[in-house]
Design a protein around this motif. Structure first.
Motif, short mmCIF file in Angstrom:
data_model
loop_
_atom_site.label_atom_id
_atom_site.label_comp_id
_atom_site.label_asym_id
_atom_site.label_seq_id
_atom_site.Cartn_x
_atom_site.Cartn_y
_atom_site.Cartn_z
N PHE A 195 0.84 -1.20 0.00
CA PHE A 195 0.00 0.00 0.00
C PHE A 195 0.88 1.25 0.00
CE2 PHE A 195 -2.65 -3.26 1.92
CZ PHE A 195 -3.89 -3.04 1.35
N GLU A 196 0.31 2.32 -0.53
CA GLU A 196 0.90 3.64 -0.43
C GLU A 196 -0.16 4.59 0.12
OE1 GLU A 196 2.12 7.31 -3.35
OE2 GLU A 196 2.54 5.28 -4.06
N ILE A 197 0.11 5.20 1.27
CA ILE A 197 -0.82 6.17 1.85
C ILE A 197 -0.62 7.47 1.08
CG2 ILE A 197 -1.65 7.28 3.95
CD1 ILE A 197 -0.06 5.08 5.50
N THR A 198 -1.58 7.80 0.23
CA THR A 198 -1.37 8.83 -0.79
C THR A 198 -2.00 10.16 -0.45
OG1 THR A 198 -1.28 7.10 -2.47
CG2 THR A 198 -1.68 9.34 -3.25
N GLY A 199 -3.22 10.15 0.11
CA GLY A 199 -3.92 11.41 0.30
C GLY A 199 -4.89 11.38 1.44
N VAL A 200 -5.42 12.55 1.76
CA VAL A 200 -6.35 12.71 2.88
C VAL A 200 -7.34 13.82 2.57
CG1 VAL A 200 -4.81 14.34 4.06
CG2 VAL A 200 -6.52 13.07 5.38
N ALA A 201 -8.54 13.66 3.07
CA ALA A 201 -9.55 14.72 3.08
C ALA A 201 -10.19 14.73 4.46
CB ALA A 201 -10.60 14.51 2.00
N ASN A 202 -10.18 15.85 5.11
CA ASN A 202 -10.77 15.98 6.45
C ASN A 202 -11.95 16.93 6.41
OD1 ASN A 202 -9.04 14.13 7.60
ND2 ASN A 202 -7.60 15.65 8.37
N SER A 203 -12.43 17.32 7.57
CA SER A 203 -13.62 18.17 7.64
C SER A 203 -13.36 19.57 7.10
CB SER A 203 -14.11 18.25 9.09
OG SER A 203 -13.07 18.72 9.94
N THR A 204 -12.11 19.99 7.10
CA THR A 204 -11.75 21.28 6.51
C THR A 204 -10.48 21.11 5.68
OG1 THR A 204 -10.30 21.98 8.34
CG2 THR A 204 -12.67 22.49 8.53
N PRO A 205 -10.29 21.94 4.64
CA PRO A 205 -9.05 21.87 3.86
C PRO A 205 -7.81 22.09 4.72
CG PRO A 205 -10.70 23.16 2.71
CD PRO A 205 -11.24 22.92 4.08
N GLU A 206 -7.92 22.97 5.72
CA GLU A 206 -6.77 23.25 6.59
C GLU A 206 -6.35 22.01 7.36
OE1 GLU A 206 -8.82 26.75 5.33
OE2 GLU A 206 -9.59 25.05 6.52
#
Length: 361
Positions: free
Chosen positions: A34-45
């Protein structure tokens, strides 16, 4: 060489929460799979902060941006249960494989809809009932299959939920509102029942009782008392498909005694599984047994070498087991990891318990 599966997280903070303490070390223990590539949270910050802290390539402004990205193969959803349906639906509609933390949905109907969506798109869709991947549960299943206890006559589980008693902090208060789908029945009891089925087979729920010793909970951060609608005592009686008796009792809070006690009694011997918390999915399980002429229980743990190279934290080790199966399913077209259909079956058991408890009450 097979290319690594690129993982995008919805709900990942580097300083706390289940994703950071279990999923990240689990994935890192699996080498190049696996490659941990990206993230999206509750806010862009928040997403940018996480990506910077963990060295990820992408911080997406929204979950919708993440699931649409051609750089993501697998979407892992580790947010609170009320948001599972919307986010998993988005990922499936975008044609992405999914790892969703348990519970799959906020109730049975949401789980059924998500399972249908995944099947229609022929995607690998996995739910994190990670106690099923525990080395100890797999070993226990083999012991039973090999006849260590003979014919199973009965099995009994008593577990402590940790939460769901009379106090909590603000971050965990949502667990105490049953409308959020994250009660003691939904989380620790369900995880343990999933493992029980792997070891002892299917079962029927015959009778159930749910009650509360506390109608309010004190939020320790503020001292405020808030309503509590989630039960803190859950009792279930049933019958194994093989014919043995089944009894399960989950209680809120922590006991000064044993916080997970699972006994399996048979015609030839007995097995006892214990842990310091009733969450079989993340507690270190200890197995002892005695059979034949033995008068005292002895250690029955898996071979110590099986733990080599695995995360120290049992929760991370078990999550790694789910990811390993998931990778095989994606790359080889198998179906070994706990699927959304498996999740529906578990949700059906929980719904049966709630229905019987309401009738009993």
């Amino acid at each position: 060489m097979t290319a690594p599966i690129r993982v995008g997280f919805i709900g990942l903070n580097p300083d706390s929460n289940w994703a950071a303490t279990a999923h990240i070390p689990a994935l890192r223990s699996l080498g190049d799979s696996f490659e941990i590539t990206g993230v999206a949270n509750s806010t862009p910050e928040s997403g940018r902060k996480t990506a910077q802290a963990l060295g990820l390539k992408h911080a997406f402004d929204t979950p919708a941006d993440l699931v649409r990205s051609p750089d993501i193969d697998l979407v892992t959803v580790t947010v609170k249960v009320p948001y599972h349906f919307e986010l998993v639906s988005q990922a499936l509609e975008a044609g992405k494989h999914v790892y969703c933390e348990w519970p799959l949905g906020n109730g049975l109907e949401e789980a059924r809809k998500l399972a249908t969506m995944a099947a229609e798109r022929n995607l690998v869709a996995v739910t994190g009932t990670q106690a099923r991947a525990a080395l100890e549960i797999r070993h226990l299943r083999k012991l039973i299959a090999d006849g260590y206890v003979g014919d199973v006559l009965s099995t009994t589980i008593v577990g402590s939920g940790g939460n769901w008693a009379y106090q909590t902090n603000a971050a965990l208060y949502y667990l105490f509102d049953k409308t959020n789908g994250a009660t003691m029945l939904d989380i620790p009891m369900a995880h343990t029942l999933a493992a029980l089925q792997d070891v002892l087979g299917r079962f029927d729920v015959l009778k159930a009782t749910m009650m509360s010793n506390f109608d309010t909970v004190t939020v320790t951060d503020t001292g405020e008392k808030k309503p509590k609608t989630a039960a803190d005592q859950i009792m279930m009686q049933g019958r194994l498909a093989s014919g043995g008796a089944l009894a399960v009792h989950y209680r809120g809070g922590i006991s000064k005694g044993t916080n997970l006690l699972w006994e399996i009694n048979g015609t030839e011997g007995d097995i006892q599984v214990t842990a310091d918390l009733g969450h079989a999915q993340m507690a270190q399980l200890h197995i002892k047994g005695a059979r034949g002429q033995q008068s005292e229980m002895a250690d029955l743990m898996p071979d110590a070498s099986l733990y080599n190279g695995q995360p120290d934290f049992a929760g991370a080790r078990n999550v790694a087991g789910i990811y390993a199966m998931l990778a095989r399913d994606i790359q080889e077209g198998t179906s070994t990891a706990p699927s959304f259909q498996d999740a529906v079956a578990l949700h059906e058991i929980l719904a049966r318990i709630e229905t019987l408890a309401a009738t009993d009450g």
